[in-house]
Write an enzyme that holds these catalytic residues in place. Structure first.
Site, short mmCIF file in Angstrom:
data_model
loop_
_atom_site.label_atom_id
_atom_site.label_comp_id
_atom_site.label_asym_id
_atom_site.label_seq_id
_atom_site.Cartn_x
_atom_site.Cartn_y
_atom_site.Cartn_z
N ASP A 1 0.72 -1.18 -0.17
CA ASP A 1 0.01 -0.01 -0.09
C ASP A 1 0.95 1.27 -0.16
OD1 ASP A 1 -2.07 1.70 0.10
OD2 ASP A 1 -3.08 0.84 1.73
N GLU B 1 -10.22 7.54 4.19
CA GLU B 1 -9.00 7.23 5.15
C GLU B 1 -8.62 7.93 6.32
OE1 GLU B 1 -5.58 5.91 2.67
OE2 GLU B 1 -6.53 5.95 0.86
C1 BGC Z 1 -5.19 3.45 0.24
C2 BGC Z 1 -5.41 2.17 -0.86
C3 BGC Z 1 -5.22 2.74 -2.15
C4 BGC Z 1 -3.89 3.43 -2.23
C5 BGC Z 1 -3.61 3.88 -3.67
C6 BGC Z 1 -3.97 3.97 -0.14
O1 BGC Z 1 -3.75 5.10 0.71
O2 BGC Z 1 -4.89 2.38 1.54
O3 BGC Z 1 -6.55 1.51 -0.50
O4 BGC Z 1 -5.37 1.47 -3.02
O5 BGC Z 1 -3.82 4.34 -1.39
O6 BGC Z 1 -4.48 4.97 -4.14
#
Ligand code: BGC
Length: 748
Positions: free
Chosen positions: A308, A518
């Site tokens: 990630d 997030e």
């Molecule tokens: C998130 C992921 C995402 C990635 C790419 C991260 O901050 O946790 O779910 O796929 O960013 O954008």
């Protein structure tokens, strides 16, 4: 042998031994090996490196749908640093045409200007439809899709998402989320399919089939590779804050949290993204147990594992399990990582190269990862044609795709309360529409909508309606009064709302949450902000009936106002056409059929899930949510009868066929999600009182009956025992459907 492993091995054997597939596989393997032989170490570690789009683009003006690449930066990244993968948007959604231009330029650079001409694999978060393409079709968010209990809708979402994403030349989608929504404080709760492992697995698999096709032929121009995430245990941080520690005993981890991932591997998912947090003190990006022992050795996963965002560096900077960034690279690669989403530089490649040269990591380990990455690129057909086709633009945002999102939204809406059948409302009534979520497009969609946070109204197409506009469309502007009364957190000109309430027959109060995604979505209190509760309390003083519409990504506590309202509609984050679906349900053009995919808590400190243990409902203890998992009302009534099992006894590896009759005993047509629960009455690890093991969505006309059939097998009866192994123990089991129950015996 572990009962679940047998299933995986059978599938594996079918795959490996089917002659057609084997021949294809051998041809790809040979191409990969030939290419690998030609690659330098620098080219190999470059393939394992992924950077973000802003690394190769110009600074972007605010509020534009166009991103411009910087050819010099692009050359530096692709040609000089040999980077094999790019992700993200460069800040906001781009027009489909702009995407095509960018992908074409990137692929030209990769295939025409590098020594070996290896195409780039571009990845994107197409979380609820292709949410980073201006013209694309957005869908309800996953928590809302889960309320439909409808595999076909999830499949269709996958189909449309793949079609529209691939149309711009992007072949890789970082979705579905297969974490369990069992911690409602968590800001990513709405990215899950709810609290139940079986529901998550079933909808996740349907979505993967939609993206990849049932034959997994992702070379087709309407398919993309799925990326199940975040593997695993990310979704239950103890603090409720994003990216903070989860504590999960291995037995529960395997039985509940790994289950959907294991099912997706069995289905044929091509890629996996690692949990951005830690479980039991081990950051997932450093976990050999997760990335190698379980994923590779137990499940025989052959696809690619991507990190990630910045999470290799986080092992050093945030988690303090590595001495340096380079040490973090060592830890993650030794654990089993194939590709690092670095994302702002090429440090991963540089450090990895040094580690190989120093003899810390053998080159054979690098070859393993590069092989997996190249195989996915071959499977996607990128070596044959990495370029988007102008003609495919016509597949984006079509009326057919829009219809699919609207169909889904209509099955999302969940009726939680309907005192004296106040709903559906007559279209002749005078209605006050109020509340902070009534007149926003952004709040219907939540995060991952045109921007990461999804909170900028500028990007939302004006043709899509807010709830207020959809109600005006439905009953005419003259019958609708509007005053917001409050923002999400503060009262705002409540006097206007109260004045209009007195002039109205009924109040539709739209409460809930602003958009977030997030960590910025962290909260410290699950209660709905006080201003919104206050708004309803004051409106209730007018004596006018209140219909509550909840637009929220997680269940915010509303206990203080539940008795002040006559009806409650849960809309979750229903997407762009959710407003229309809400209006349809409010005024009776759609009969609601959503059911809660989680337990809606009544109290902030009482966050039990429906699959609680007997001790949790023993003596004075009880499961006392505001509304339980699986709850949802309809404008008609359904009667369950004649629950039959075809055997009284089965062997542990046998199957049991079940049928039940469901009758629409009301006056209007309706859809019903038929849920089947199994209870293992006695076993060596204390059993949950019940677990979902089957569901089907049916539609019935008034007076119509249907026979609904289910089959249980060893997977439905197995649990993880004291030795952390899947087993079926002999004994008595109970099946429950729609309030009817039957028992059967499992014998040795
Ligand atoms: C998130 C992921 C995402 C990635 C790419 C991260 O901050 O946790 O779910 O796929 O960013 O954008």
């Amino acid at each position: 042998m572990d009962v679940r492993k047998i299933g995986i091995l059978v599938l594996f054997a079918l795959f490996v031994f089917s002659p057609g597939i084997r021949a294809q596989q051998n041809a790809v393997d040979a191409q990969v090996e030939a290419l690998l032989k030609k690659m330098t170490l620098k080219e190999k570690v470059g393939q394992m490196t992924q950077v973000t789009l802003s690394m190769v683009s110009m600074p972007r003006p605010k509020h534009s749908f166009v991103n411009t690449l910087n050819e010099q930066k692009l050359k530096k990244i692709i040609v000089d640093s040999c980077v094999g993968s790019i992700l993200n948007t460069g800040g906001a959604a781009n027009s489909a045409e702009n995407w095509q231009d960018m992908i074409t330029t990137i692929q030209k650079m990769a295939t025409q200007k590098t020594r070996l001409g290896i195409p780039v694999i571009y990845g994107i978060d197409a979380i609820h439809g292709s949410n980073y393409i201006k013209e694309a079709t957005l869908f309800p968010q996953s928590i809302a899709m889960a309320a439909t209990f409808n595999r076909d809708l999830s499949f269709q979402e996958g189909v449309v998402t793949a079609l529209e994403t691939r149309a711009v030349g992007i072949p890789w989608n970082f979705n579905p989320v297969l974490g369990l929504g069992r911690q409602p404080l968590w800001s990513r709760f709405w990215e899950t399919y709810g609290e139940d492992p079986y529901l998550v697995a079933e909808l996740g698999k349907a979505y993967i089939y939609g993206l990849q096709g049932k034959d997994h032929n992702v070379a087709r121009p309407d398919r993309v590779a799925a990326c199940m995430k975040h593997y695993a245990g990310y979704s239950v941080p103890l603090s409720g804050h994003d990216r903070t520690p989860a504590w999960i005993p291995e037995r529960i981890f395997r039985e509940k949290f790994l289950f959907p991932f294991e099912e997706a591997v069995e289905t044929g998912v091509y890629t996996v993204m690692v949990n951005s947090g830690e479980v039991n003190g081990i950051p997932a990006h450093s976990s050999k147990f997760l990335l190698t022992d379980v994923l590779r050795n137990e499940w025989h996963f052959g696809g690619l594992v991507v990190s990630d965002w910045r999470d290799v560096i986080n092992l050093y900077k945030r988690d303090h399990v590595a001495e340096s960034e380079k040490d973090a690279v060592r830890l993650s690669v030794q654990a089993g990582l194939d590709m690092s989403m670095v994302p702002f530089n090429c440090s991963f490649a540089k450090d990895l190269m040094a580690l190989v040269k120093e003899g810390v990591i053998p080159e054979s380990r690098i070859d393993q990862s590069v092989r997996r990455i190249l195989k996915v690129k071959y499977a996607l057909g990128l070596f044959d044609n990495p370029f988007p086709r102008k003609a495919d633009l016509k597949f984006i945002g079509t009326p057919e795709n829009t219809q699919k999102s609207l169909d889904a939204a209509r099955e999302v809406i969940t009726l939680l309360k309907n005192e004296r059948s106040i709903l559906p409302l007559k279209k002749s009534l005078k209605v006050l529409v109020t509340g902070p979520t009534a007149n926003s497009r952004a709040y219907l969609n939540g995060g991952w909508s045109y921007t990461w946070q999804g909170d900028d109204e500028f990007y939302y197409p004006k043709k899509n309606k807010t709830i207020l506009q959809a109600i005006q469309d439905k009953i005419g502007e003259k019958n609708v009064l509007y005053a917001p009364g409050a923002t999400v957190t503060k009262l705002k000109k409540i006097s206007s709302a109260l004045k209009y309430a007195n002039q109205s027959d009924v109040i539709v109060a739209c409460l809930g949450e602003a958009s977030y995604c997030e960590t910025p979505g962290n909260i410290n209190d699950l209660t709905l902000p006080g201003a919104q509760l206050e708004l309803v309390k004051q409106l209730a003083e007018t004596g006018k009936p209140i219909i509550l519409v909840l637009v929220e990504g997680r269940p915010r506590i509303i206990r203080p106002i539940v008795n002040k309202v006559k009806a409650v509609l849960m809309a979750y984050l229903p997407g762009p056409y959710g407003s229309q679906a809400i209006a349809d349900v409010l005024f009776g053009d759609t009969n609601p059929s959503g059911k809660l995919p989680f337990s809606y808590p009544k109290y902030v400190n009482d966050l039990m899930c429906y699959d609680y243990k007997y001790s949790e409902a023993y003596d004075l203890n009880r499961y006392d949510p505001q509304w339980p998992f699986g709850y949802g009302l309809s404008y008609t009534t359904f009667k369950y009868s004649d629950l039959q099992l075809d055997k009284k006894q089965i062997k542990a590896d046998g199957t049991l066929n079940i049928h039940v009759t469901v009758t629409n005993s009301g006056k209007r047509a309706g859809k019903e999600a038929v849920l089947l629960f199994v209870s293992d009455l006695v076993r060596s690890v204390s059993p949950p009182t019940r677990q979902l093991k089957g569901f089907q969505k049916i539609e019935l006309q008034p007076g119509e009956s249907k026979t609904v059939r289910f089959t249980l097998d060893k997977k439905s009866l197995a649990f993880v025992n004291r030795e952390n192994k899947w087993v079926v123990e002999p004994g008595t089991f109970k099946v429950t459907v729609g309030g009817l129950s039957r028992t059967f015996e499992v014998i040795e």
